[in-house]
Design an enzyme around this catalytic site. Structure first.
Site, PDB file in Angstrom:
ATOM      1  N   GLU A  68      74.490   5.097 -29.933  1.00 23.73           N
ATOM      2  CA  GLU A  68      73.071   5.238 -29.643  1.00 23.73           C
ATOM      3  C   GLU A  68      72.467   4.148 -30.402  1.00 23.73           C
ATOM      4  O   GLU A  68      72.503   4.183 -31.649  1.00 23.73           O
ATOM      5  CB  GLU A  68      72.572   6.625 -29.928  1.00 23.73           C
ATOM      6  N   ASP A  95      73.789  -1.325 -31.716  1.00 19.03           N
ATOM      7  CA  ASP A  95      73.503  -1.869 -30.354  1.00 19.03           C
ATOM      8  C   ASP A  95      75.018  -1.983 -29.537  1.00 19.03           C
ATOM      9  O   ASP A  95      75.770  -2.555 -30.224  1.00 19.03           O
ATOM     10  CB  ASP A  95      72.943  -3.243 -30.461  1.00 19.03           C
ATOM     11  N   ASP A 117      69.106   2.534 -19.404  1.00 15.45           N
ATOM     12  CA  ASP A 117      67.628   2.101 -19.151  1.00 15.45           C
ATOM     13  C   ASP A 117      67.727   1.119 -17.949  1.00 15.45           C
ATOM     14  O   ASP A 117      68.385  -0.005 -18.022  1.00 15.45           O
ATOM     15  CB  ASP A 117      67.132   1.310 -20.548  1.00 15.45           C
ATOM     16  N   LYS A 121      62.422  -5.764 -14.790  1.00 12.11           N
ATOM     17  CA  LYS A 121      61.972  -6.745 -14.623  1.00 12.11           C
ATOM     18  C   LYS A 121      63.090  -8.002 -14.562  1.00 12.11           C
ATOM     19  O   LYS A 121      63.990  -7.756 -15.691  1.00 12.11           O
ATOM     20  CB  LYS A 121      60.961  -7.522 -15.763  1.00 12.11           C
ATOM     21  N   ASP A 153      70.068   7.607 -11.755  1.00 12.26           N
ATOM     22  CA  ASP A 153      69.076   7.982 -10.665  1.00 12.26           C
ATOM     23  C   ASP A 153      68.353   6.735 -10.024  1.00 12.26           C
ATOM     24  O   ASP A 153      67.690   6.728  -8.972  1.00 12.26           O
ATOM     25  CB  ASP A 153      68.107   8.962 -11.294  1.00 12.26           C
ATOM     26  N   THR A 191      74.249  15.093 -17.909  1.00 11.69           N
ATOM     27  CA  THR A 191      73.643  14.615 -19.096  1.00 11.69           C
ATOM     28  C   THR A 191      72.298  15.291 -19.059  1.00 11.69           C
ATOM     29  O   THR A 191      71.772  16.049 -18.132  1.00 11.69           O
ATOM     30  CB  THR A 191      73.386  13.026 -19.212  1.00 11.69           C
ATOM     31  N   GLU A 192      71.369  15.155 -20.283  1.00 14.11           N
ATOM     32  CA  GLU A 192      70.067  15.533 -20.266  1.00 14.11           C
ATOM     33  C   GLU A 192      69.196  14.953 -19.253  1.00 14.11           C
ATOM     34  O   GLU A 192      68.374  15.756 -18.394  1.00 14.11           O
ATOM     35  CB  GLU A 192      69.521  15.157 -21.557  1.00 14.11           C
ATOM     36  N   TYR A 193      69.355  13.609 -18.970  1.00 12.88           N
ATOM     37  CA  TYR A 193      68.626  13.046 -17.812  1.00 12.88           C
ATOM     38  C   TYR A 193      68.892  13.602 -16.238  1.00 12.88           C
ATOM     39  O   TYR A 193      68.061  13.886 -15.707  1.00 12.88           O
ATOM     40  CB  TYR A 193      68.656  11.564 -17.928  1.00 12.88           C
ATOM     41  N   GLU A 194      70.179  13.613 -16.366  1.00 14.43           N
ATOM     42  CA  GLU A 194      70.799  14.371 -15.267  1.00 14.43           C
ATOM     43  C   GLU A 194      70.166  15.529 -14.694  1.00 14.43           C
ATOM     44  O   GLU A 194      69.758  15.952 -13.605  1.00 14.43           O
ATOM     45  CB  GLU A 194      72.218  14.182 -15.281  1.00 14.43           C
TER      46      GLU A 194
HETATM   47  N1  SAM Z   1      72.513   9.090 -21.709  1.00 15.87           N
HETATM   48  C1  SAM Z   1      71.530   9.897 -21.780  1.00 15.87           C
HETATM   49  C2  SAM Z   1      71.282  10.823 -20.726  1.00 15.87           C
HETATM   50  O1  SAM Z   1      71.642  10.587 -19.522  1.00 15.87           O
HETATM   51  O2  SAM Z   1      70.558  11.766 -21.071  1.00 15.87           O
HETATM   52  C3  SAM Z   1      70.420   9.194 -22.337  1.00 15.87           C
HETATM   53  C4  SAM Z   1      69.662   8.287 -21.386  1.00 15.87           C
HETATM   54  S1  SAM Z   1      68.235   7.161 -21.926  1.00 15.87           S
HETATM   55  C5  SAM Z   1      67.455   6.637 -20.543  1.00 15.87           C
HETATM   56  C6  SAM Z   1      69.360   5.707 -22.345  1.00 15.87           C
HETATM   57  C7  SAM Z   1      69.646   5.680 -23.804  1.00 15.87           C
HETATM   58  O3  SAM Z   1      70.404   4.332 -24.070  1.00 15.87           O
HETATM   59  C8  SAM Z   1      68.409   5.536 -24.794  1.00 15.87           C
HETATM   60  O4  SAM Z   1      68.835   6.806 -25.830  1.00 15.87           O
HETATM   61  C9  SAM Z   1      68.778   4.182 -25.575  1.00 15.87           C
HETATM   62  O5  SAM Z   1      68.084   4.127 -26.895  1.00 15.87           O
HETATM   63  C10 SAM Z   1      70.127   3.831 -25.294  1.00 15.87           C
HETATM   64  N2  SAM Z   1      70.297   2.542 -25.201  1.00 15.87           N
HETATM   65  C11 SAM Z   1      69.865   1.374 -24.574  1.00 15.87           C
HETATM   66  N3  SAM Z   1      70.410   0.194 -24.782  1.00 15.87           N
HETATM   67  C12 SAM Z   1      71.316   0.416 -25.751  1.00 15.87           C
HETATM   68  C13 SAM Z   1      72.289  -0.425 -26.204  1.00 15.87           C
HETATM   69  N4  SAM Z   1      72.135  -1.644 -26.107  1.00 15.87           N
HETATM   70  N5  SAM Z   1      73.090   0.122 -27.022  1.00 15.87           N
HETATM   71  C14 SAM Z   1      73.070   1.246 -27.491  1.00 15.87           C
HETATM   72  N6  SAM Z   1      72.170   2.257 -26.752  1.00 15.87           N
HETATM   73  C15 SAM Z   1      71.506   1.925 -25.828  1.00 15.87           C
END
Ligand code: SAM
Length: 215
Positions: A68, A95, A117, A121, A153, A191-194
């Site tokens: 994360e 990252d 994410d 764009k 989604d 997952t949480e989002y799911e």
């Molecule tokens: N996977 C979780 C869920 O489905 O509930 C969280 C989804 S959240 C929309 C996307 C997560 O990916 C965020 O916590 C973000 O900080 C992380 N993230 C985005 N780009 C990343 C990267 N390059 N490396 C590590 N984490 C990343």
């Protein structure tokens, strides 16, 4: 994901034995971190860790590494893990772009991308976790018969990935635009989002991709 600064998050993460700091030294030696040489599976962008920790409970014979980017998000997972202390779970606050410096070639057997994410764009396309530069990293750190599993989604990101993966030489061995109506949810961990999107009745897209076997 809405981010807010949480005072002390970095410190708490730094102090937790479950978050591996200076992870580059373990490249090729992750068995030392877990104390065994069981397979390692990664979730990239793991958020608060619900999916990863549930999988780890169900599959104690597999090691899980949650990745994360933001400490303020990872903190929630770390607090949960400090209570549950699952022996097969570790975290990285980094990252995903750095993963080839942290894991040796073929050192992981599966990568999960969940509700990544979308970066809609065009000028941000290279930040998408299924864009070519990330796929190149997964290609290195995944074992030859390893797989990427991706759920979202976001239809546009999914359609983008259905093109970006084959263009980078991956084979999509499973895909659906509506996981819950496909009836193929056996063993699915939400997952949480799911949970949120499925409760709203949004279709969840899923694909599984592998590299074609070399002759
Ligand atoms: N996977 C979780 C869920 O489905 O509930 C969280 C989804 S959240 C929309 C996307 C997560 O990916 C965020 O916590 C973000 O900080 C992380 N993230 C985005 N780009 C990343 C990267 N390059 N490396 C590590 N984490 C990343």
């Amino acid at each position: 994901m809405r981010l807010r600064h949480i005072p002390g998050a970095e410190q708490k993460i730094f102090e937790s034995g479950f978050v591996i700091s200076g992870p580059e030294v373990y490249r090729g030696r992750w068995a030392e971190v877990y104390g065994n040489d069981r397979p390692i599976r990664l979730e990239i962008g793991m958020g608060k860790g619900k999916f990863l920790m549930e999988l780890a409970k169900r599959n104690p014979q597999i090691n899980y590494l949650g990745v994360e980017l933001y400490s303020s998000v990872l903190l929630r997972a770390v607090c949960k893990q400090e209570e549950e202390r699952l022996p097969n779970v570790r975290f990285l606050c980094t990252d995903a772009l750095k993963l080839a410096e942290i894991l040796a070639d073929g050192e992981t057997e599966r990568i999960y991308l969940n509700f990544s994410d979308p970066w809609p764009k065009d000028r941000h396309a290279k930040r998408r976790l299924t864009s070519p530069r990330f796929l190149g990293i997964y290609d290195r750190i995944l074992a030859p018969d390893g797989a990427v599993e991706f759920k979202t989604d976001n239809r546009a990101l999914f359609e983008y990935s259905l093109e970006s993966l084959p263009a980078a030489g991956w084979e999509i061995i499973f895909s659906t635009f509506d996981l819950y109506r496909s009836g193929l949810t056996d063993g699915n961990v939400m997952t949480e989002y799911e949970e949120k999107f499925a409760a709203e009745g949004k279709p969840i897209c899923k694909l599984v991709a592998v590299r074609p076997k070399k002759e």
